[in-house]
Design a protein around this motif. Structure first.
Motif, PDB file in Angstrom:
ATOM      1  N   VAL A 229       4.218   6.069   1.733  1.00  0.00           N
ATOM      2  CA  VAL A 229       3.824   6.150   0.322  1.00  0.00           C
ATOM      3  C   VAL A 229       4.873   5.471  -0.544  1.00  0.00           C
ATOM      4  CG1 VAL A 229       2.483   8.281   0.553  1.00  0.00           C
ATOM      5  CG2 VAL A 229       4.926   8.415   0.047  1.00  0.00           C
ATOM      6  N   ARG A 230       4.403   4.897  -1.649  1.00  0.00           N
ATOM      7  CA  ARG A 230       5.268   4.424  -2.731  1.00  0.00           C
ATOM      8  C   ARG A 230       4.957   5.314  -3.922  1.00  0.00           C
ATOM      9  NH1 ARG A 230       5.200  -1.549  -5.743  1.00  0.00           N
ATOM     10  NH2 ARG A 230       7.142  -1.239  -6.958  1.00  0.00           N
ATOM     11  N   PRO A 236      -0.652   5.474  -4.458  1.00  0.00           N
ATOM     12  CA  PRO A 236       0.673   5.542  -3.832  1.00  0.00           C
ATOM     13  C   PRO A 236       0.664   5.297  -2.326  1.00  0.00           C
ATOM     14  CG  PRO A 236      -0.145   7.753  -4.262  1.00  0.00           C
ATOM     15  CD  PRO A 236      -1.138   6.809  -4.862  1.00  0.00           C
ATOM     16  N   ARG A 237      -0.458   5.573  -1.666  1.00  0.00           N
ATOM     17  CA  ARG A 237      -0.484   5.549  -0.194  1.00  0.00           C
ATOM     18  C   ARG A 237      -0.802   4.148   0.321  1.00  0.00           C
ATOM     19  NH1 ARG A 237       0.139   9.366   3.115  1.00  0.00           N
ATOM     20  NH2 ARG A 237       0.009  10.880   1.411  1.00  0.00           N
ATOM     21  N   PHE A 238      -0.014   3.704   1.319  1.00  0.00           N
ATOM     22  CA  PHE A 238      -0.182   2.366   1.879  1.00  0.00           C
ATOM     23  C   PHE A 238      -1.615   2.105   2.336  1.00  0.00           C
ATOM     24  CE2 PHE A 238       3.850  -0.068   3.108  1.00  0.00           C
ATOM     25  CZ  PHE A 238       4.534   0.355   1.983  1.00  0.00           C
ATOM     26  N   THR A 239      -2.228   3.090   2.948  1.00  0.00           N
ATOM     27  CA  THR A 239      -3.568   2.875   3.499  1.00  0.00           C
ATOM     28  C   THR A 239      -4.629   2.755   2.414  1.00  0.00           C
ATOM     29  OG1 THR A 239      -3.719   5.278   3.794  1.00  0.00           O
ATOM     30  CG2 THR A 239      -3.115   3.965   5.718  1.00  0.00           C
ATOM     31  N   ASP A 240      -4.298   3.109   1.160  1.00  0.00           N
ATOM     32  CA  ASP A 240      -5.248   2.966   0.047  1.00  0.00           C
ATOM     33  C   ASP A 240      -4.987   1.721  -0.790  1.00  0.00           C
ATOM     34  OD1 ASP A 240      -6.490   5.371   0.720  1.00  0.00           O
ATOM     35  OD2 ASP A 240      -5.125   6.547  -0.529  1.00  0.00           O
ATOM     36  N   MET A 241      -3.865   1.043  -0.550  1.00  0.00           N
ATOM     37  CA  MET A 241      -3.468  -0.111  -1.349  1.00  0.00           C
ATOM     38  C   MET A 241      -4.238  -1.363  -0.963  1.00  0.00           C
ATOM     39  SD  MET A 241       0.694   0.214  -1.360  1.00  0.00           S
ATOM     40  CE  MET A 241       1.559   1.526  -2.203  1.00  0.00           C
ATOM     41  N   SER A 242      -4.306  -2.309  -1.905  1.00  0.00           N
ATOM     42  CA  SER A 242      -4.757  -3.657  -1.577  1.00  0.00           C
ATOM     43  C   SER A 242      -3.627  -4.368  -0.837  1.00  0.00           C
ATOM     44  CB  SER A 242      -5.098  -4.424  -2.851  1.00  0.00           C
ATOM     45  OG  SER A 242      -3.921  -4.648  -3.621  1.00  0.00           O
ATOM     46  N   ASP A 243      -3.921  -5.513  -0.231  1.00  0.00           N
ATOM     47  CA  ASP A 243      -2.884  -6.262   0.472  1.00  0.00           C
ATOM     48  C   ASP A 243      -1.755  -6.645  -0.481  1.00  0.00           C
ATOM     49  OD1 ASP A 243      -4.425  -6.084   2.729  1.00  0.00           O
ATOM     50  OD2 ASP A 243      -5.166  -8.151   2.648  1.00  0.00           O
ATOM     51  N   ALA A 244      -2.115  -7.048  -1.698  1.00  0.00           N
ATOM     52  CA  ALA A 244      -1.101  -7.456  -2.673  1.00  0.00           C
ATOM     53  C   ALA A 244      -0.222  -6.274  -3.080  1.00  0.00           C
ATOM     54  CB  ALA A 244      -1.768  -8.063  -3.904  1.00  0.00           C
ATOM     55  N   GLN A 245      -0.823  -5.106  -3.267  1.00  0.00           N
ATOM     56  CA  GLN A 245      -0.049  -3.921  -3.623  1.00  0.00           C
ATOM     57  C   GLN A 245       0.885  -3.516  -2.482  1.00  0.00           C
ATOM     58  OE1 GLN A 245      -3.458  -1.463  -4.457  1.00  0.00           O
ATOM     59  NE2 GLN A 245      -3.119  -1.539  -6.688  1.00  0.00           N
ATOM     60  N   ARG A 246       0.369  -3.650  -1.279  1.00  0.00           N
ATOM     61  CA  ARG A 246       1.178  -3.286  -0.111  1.00  0.00           C
ATOM     62  C   ARG A 246       2.354  -4.254   0.044  1.00  0.00           C
ATOM     63  NH1 ARG A 246      -2.667  -3.765   3.270  1.00  0.00           N
ATOM     64  NH2 ARG A 246      -3.689  -1.838   2.614  1.00  0.00           N
ATOM     65  N   LYS A 247       2.102  -5.534  -0.219  1.00  0.00           N
ATOM     66  CA  LYS A 247       3.173  -6.523  -0.138  1.00  0.00           C
ATOM     67  C   LYS A 247       4.259  -6.216  -1.154  1.00  0.00           C
ATOM     68  CE  LYS A 247       4.076 -11.495  -0.109  1.00  0.00           C
ATOM     69  NZ  LYS A 247       3.474 -12.861  -0.132  1.00  0.00           N
ATOM     70  N   ALA A 249       4.994  -3.327  -2.352  1.00  0.00           N
ATOM     71  CA  ALA A 249       5.683  -2.099  -1.946  1.00  0.00           C
ATOM     72  C   ALA A 249       6.760  -2.373  -0.910  1.00  0.00           C
ATOM     73  CB  ALA A 249       4.680  -1.091  -1.403  1.00  0.00           C
ATOM     74  N   THR A 250       6.535  -3.372  -0.054  1.00  0.00           N
ATOM     75  CA  THR A 250       7.465  -3.619   1.046  1.00  0.00           C
ATOM     76  C   THR A 250       8.852  -4.043   0.582  1.00  0.00           C
ATOM     77  OG1 THR A 250       6.790  -5.937   1.312  1.00  0.00           O
ATOM     78  CG2 THR A 250       5.593  -4.272   2.605  1.00  0.00           C
ATOM     79  N   GLY A 267      13.660  18.238   4.489  1.00  0.00           N
ATOM     80  CA  GLY A 267      13.768  18.893   3.192  1.00  0.00           C
ATOM     81  C   GLY A 267      13.148  18.085   2.075  1.00  0.00           C
ATOM     82  N   GLY A 268      12.188  17.227   2.420  1.00  0.00           N
ATOM     83  CA  GLY A 268      11.511  16.376   1.439  1.00  0.00           C
ATOM     84  C   GLY A 268      11.089  15.086   2.097  1.00  0.00           C
ATOM     85  N   ASN A 269      10.438  14.206   1.349  1.00  0.00           N
ATOM     86  CA  ASN A 269      10.038  12.910   1.876  1.00  0.00           C
ATOM     87  C   ASN A 269      11.268  12.126   2.328  1.00  0.00           C
ATOM     88  OD1 ASN A 269       7.492  13.650   1.131  1.00  0.00           O
ATOM     89  ND2 ASN A 269       7.266  12.138  -0.505  1.00  0.00           N
ATOM     90  N   ALA A 270      11.159  11.422   3.449  1.00  0.00           N
ATOM     91  CA  ALA A 270      12.280  10.649   3.995  1.00  0.00           C
ATOM     92  C   ALA A 270      12.094   9.170   3.666  1.00  0.00           C
ATOM     93  CB  ALA A 270      12.377  10.849   5.505  1.00  0.00           C
ATOM     94  N   LYS A 271      13.159   8.534   3.209  1.00  0.00           N
ATOM     95  CA  LYS A 271      13.062   7.160   2.719  1.00  0.00           C
ATOM     96  C   LYS A 271      12.951   6.150   3.860  1.00  0.00           C
ATOM     97  CE  LYS A 271      14.958   4.186  -0.895  1.00  0.00           C
ATOM     98  NZ  LYS A 271      16.048   4.004  -1.898  1.00  0.00           N
ATOM     99  N   ILE A 272      12.095   5.165   3.639  1.00  0.00           N
ATOM    100  CA  ILE A 272      11.848   4.075   4.587  1.00  0.00           C
ATOM    101  C   ILE A 272      12.554   2.810   4.090  1.00  0.00           C
ATOM    102  CG2 ILE A 272      10.054   2.562   5.527  1.00  0.00           C
ATOM    103  CD1 ILE A 272       9.999   5.287   6.828  1.00  0.00           C
ATOM    104  N   TYR A 273      13.041   1.997   5.008  1.00  0.00           N
ATOM    105  CA  TYR A 273      13.751   0.761   4.682  1.00  0.00           C
ATOM    106  C   TYR A 273      12.785  -0.263   4.096  1.00  0.00           C
ATOM    107  CZ  TYR A 273      17.111  -3.091   5.466  1.00  0.00           C
ATOM    108  OH  TYR A 273      17.978  -4.151   5.334  1.00  0.00           O
ATOM    109  N   ALA A 274      12.977  -0.604   2.815  1.00  0.00           N
ATOM    110  CA  ALA A 274      12.096  -1.557   2.130  1.00  0.00           C
ATOM    111  C   ALA A 274      12.904  -2.390   1.148  1.00  0.00           C
ATOM    112  CB  ALA A 274      10.977  -0.812   1.411  1.00  0.00           C
ATOM    113  N   PRO A 275      13.874  -3.179   1.643  1.00  0.00           N
ATOM    114  CA  PRO A 275      14.771  -3.929   0.760  1.00  0.00           C
ATOM    115  C   PRO A 275      14.096  -5.175   0.180  1.00  0.00           C
ATOM    116  CG  PRO A 275      15.218  -4.522   3.015  1.00  0.00           C
ATOM    117  CD  PRO A 275      14.154  -3.444   3.058  1.00  0.00           C
TER     118      PRO A 275
END
Length: 580
Positions: A229-230, A236-247, A249-250, A267-275
């Motif tokens: 999720v973003r 917010p959810r990757f699986t609901d995003m368009s390709d452009a929105q997902r790009k 987010a990355t 203890g909460g959402n864990a962060k994913i590497y998206a530099p």
């Protein structure tokens, strides 16, 4: 997927693994894993890493890994350490939790209950044999020990050999399902045109076309992607995003995993590497470098790490049944706080002292349960033979609860726990005290041994202990008394045997070994000597004798009593081995 030493950790479509995992070392004679000098060490370290995974992820369908060590080259400062990939992905198979979603082959095998990709292996893994020469990474070589303590190379340099077990754990784990289907770009030109960027050779001699980033590489998300999720985006959810929105987010630096198991452990959402900019082979398929302590699945090799960490919780979110695992350092062996999983409550102890305490507590409760049942048997036999309840009631209470000069079941339990109390955590001692209070309560507490006595001496008739704490009625015939006595005794044996299986499991996984707890406890496919099967055999022997004529102890009801005891002991495993 591969680990670029000091530079980049990249990944590709993964494969899932479970118990049992089989490794095929595919190198030719005198090379790689069959090298006459290093081959045995390489195989031992690889098998150790695979053993960590096979202890951590439960399953019944075999998983096969084809492993080789090849000269992948590199420089004095950077090198591809290894990569791995799944041979197959599967969606919409029988047992798939979510439609139109890719599941790596080995996870699909477990969910489907069959080998969905047939004779093919589930993982191919390749590691760089050139690390063991002076040209690649200079004096730094592979370290094939299993103690997570690679030596400084050369001494005084501040550089250490690269821990082979850590790299194998990382790469195989990507294959087990820690991998996104978000497209990472395509190699153009060079030696690997058409390959995914950052997979086998980092587009050596060519370039990476990132125009397809944000699309699904194989047309659908993976089980991994279901939890990305973003938070600030809409949707917010990757699986609901368009390709452009997902790009977008990355490279947002704001992507998280929100699966329930990870959230609970972290203890909460864990962060994913998206530099930003996008890092082919690393972005989205790793935990962020900000996580503390360091996770095995961060994008850079930072040193030895034998702890699968949050990835196990992520695997549980994806659909794996997660069991225990261990981590090892040069001086101590400790376990993660990952639950045992399956029907067993509790977690692998975090120290050797707490393991010893848990084992002792479990054994003490097993002995106490059997001792109280013997007290109940003596009371029932005496009452059947005409002894007054005014005699048998107090006698049973002294036998079970005391005070009786240290000879009662409760006094012996207290003494056994007291002997190891200095080894125990506060949680273990508190849980043991609560469990003791429950088991030794009167019949008004349905979970007490006194109350459950009524499930065995279950005929309608004269109460065994009309003015006391014990439920149950006096059996009406000698045969029925013998039946009830035997059922009670066998239930006590079952409880103690299941507890012993739990001890063996805790001891094994704490030491980094595998243990088939199900074969010990419920189904031994070879010798049929599991705890449950032994109880069933005793019940069949009673059937042959024909003495259980009371309806309440019919064979289905006796089987149900055994299942109830099993469930109670499973639930009580957290008494000896509590989670932090």
């Amino acid at each position: 997927m591969r680990w670029l030493s000091g530079v980049l950790l990249a990944s590709m479509v993964g494969v899932a693994g479970a118990v049992p995992i089989t490794v095929n070392f595919m190198d030719g004679a005198n090379e790689g894993f069959n090298d006459p000098t290093l081959g045995a060490q390489r195989q031992a370290a690889f098998n150790y890493a695979v053993g960590v995974w096979s202890s951590a992820l439960m399953g019944t369908t075999p998983v096969v890994v084809d492993a080789t060590m090849d000269p992948l080259g590199g420089t004095a400062s950077a090198a591809i350490l290894g990569y791995a990939y799944a041979t197959t992905l599967h969606r919409n198979f029988a047992g798939a939790p979510v439609a139109n979603t890719w599941y790596v082959g080995a996870l699909a095998n477990q969910l489907a209950g069959t080998d969905v990709n047939g004779a093919m292996s589930e993982i191919v893994a390749v590691f760089n044999s050139d690390v063991d020469n002076a040209t690649v990474l200079g004096a730094v070589d592979w370290y094939y020990g299993t103690d997570a303590n690679p030596p400084e190379s050369p001494p005084g340099s501040g550089r250490f050999d690269t821990d082979f077990v850590s790299v194998v754990l990382h790469e195989i784990g990507h294959g087990l399902g820690f991998i996104s289907e978000v497209d990472g770009g395509t190699c153009v030109g060079g030696s690997t045109p058409g390959d995914s960027c950052g997979v086998t050779a980092d587009c050596s001699g060519g370039s990476c076309d990132l125009s397809t980033v944000g699309t699904w590489a194989d047309g659908s998300p993976s089980a991994y992607d279901l939890f990305l999720v973003r938070p600030a985006a809409s949707p917010p959810r990757f699986t609901d995003m368009s390709d452009a929105q997902r790009k977008s987010a990355t490279t947002s630096g704001n992507v998280f995993w929100d699966g329930a198991n990870v959230v609970t452990a972290h203890g909460g959402n864990a962060k994913i590497y998206a530099p930003s900019p996008f890092q082919p082979g690393s972005s989205i398929s790793h935990w962020d470098t900000s996580l503390t302590p360091d996770e095995l699945y961060e994008p850079f090799y930072t040193g030895p790490n034998h702890n699968p960490g949050l990835s196990l919780n992520a695997f549980a979110d994806e659909g794996w049944t997660v069991g225990p695992t261990t981590t090892t350092s040069s001086s101590t062996t400790t376990t993660t706080t990952i639950p045992f999983g399956g029907d067993d409550t509790g977690c692998v102890p975090d120290s050797k002292d707490h393991l010893k305490c848990g084992d002792a507590i479990g054994k003490a409760f097993g002995n106490a349960i059997r001792a109280v049942i013997k007290c109940h048997k003596k009371q029932a036999d005496d009452r059947f033979n005409g002894v007054s309840d005014t005699i048998t009631g107090p006698a049973e209470d002294l036998c079970a609860n005391g005070p009786n000069g240290g000879r009662s079941a409760k006094e012996k339990l207290d003494a056994a726990i007291g002997k190891v109390s200095f080894l125990c955590s506060a949680s273990q001692l508190a849980a043991a005290a609560t469990q003791e209070s429950t088991l030794f309560a009167g019949q008004t507490n349905a979970a007490s041994l006194d109350a459950q006595n009524g499930d065995v001496y279950c005929e309608t008739g004269t109460a065994i202990d009309p003015s006391g704490d014990d439920a149950g009625q006096i059996p009406s015939t000698k045969d029925r008394l013998t039946c009830a006595d035997t059922v009670g005794s066998e239930l006590g044996k079952l409880a103690a045997a299941v507890i012993k299986c739990h001890q063996k499991q805790a001891d094994a996984v704490f030491g980094g070994k595998t243990f088939d707890e199900n074969a010990c406890e419920e189904l031994d496919p070879v010798q049929h000597k599991s705890a449950v099967e032994k109880y069933g055999a005793a019940m069949s022997k009673l059937d042959t004798k024909g003495i259980c004529t009371q309806t309440c102890l019919s064979r289905p009801n006796r089987d149900a009593l055994g299942a109830n005891v099993l469930a109670q002991i499973e639930a009580a495993n957290q008494v000896a081995y509590p989670c932090p």
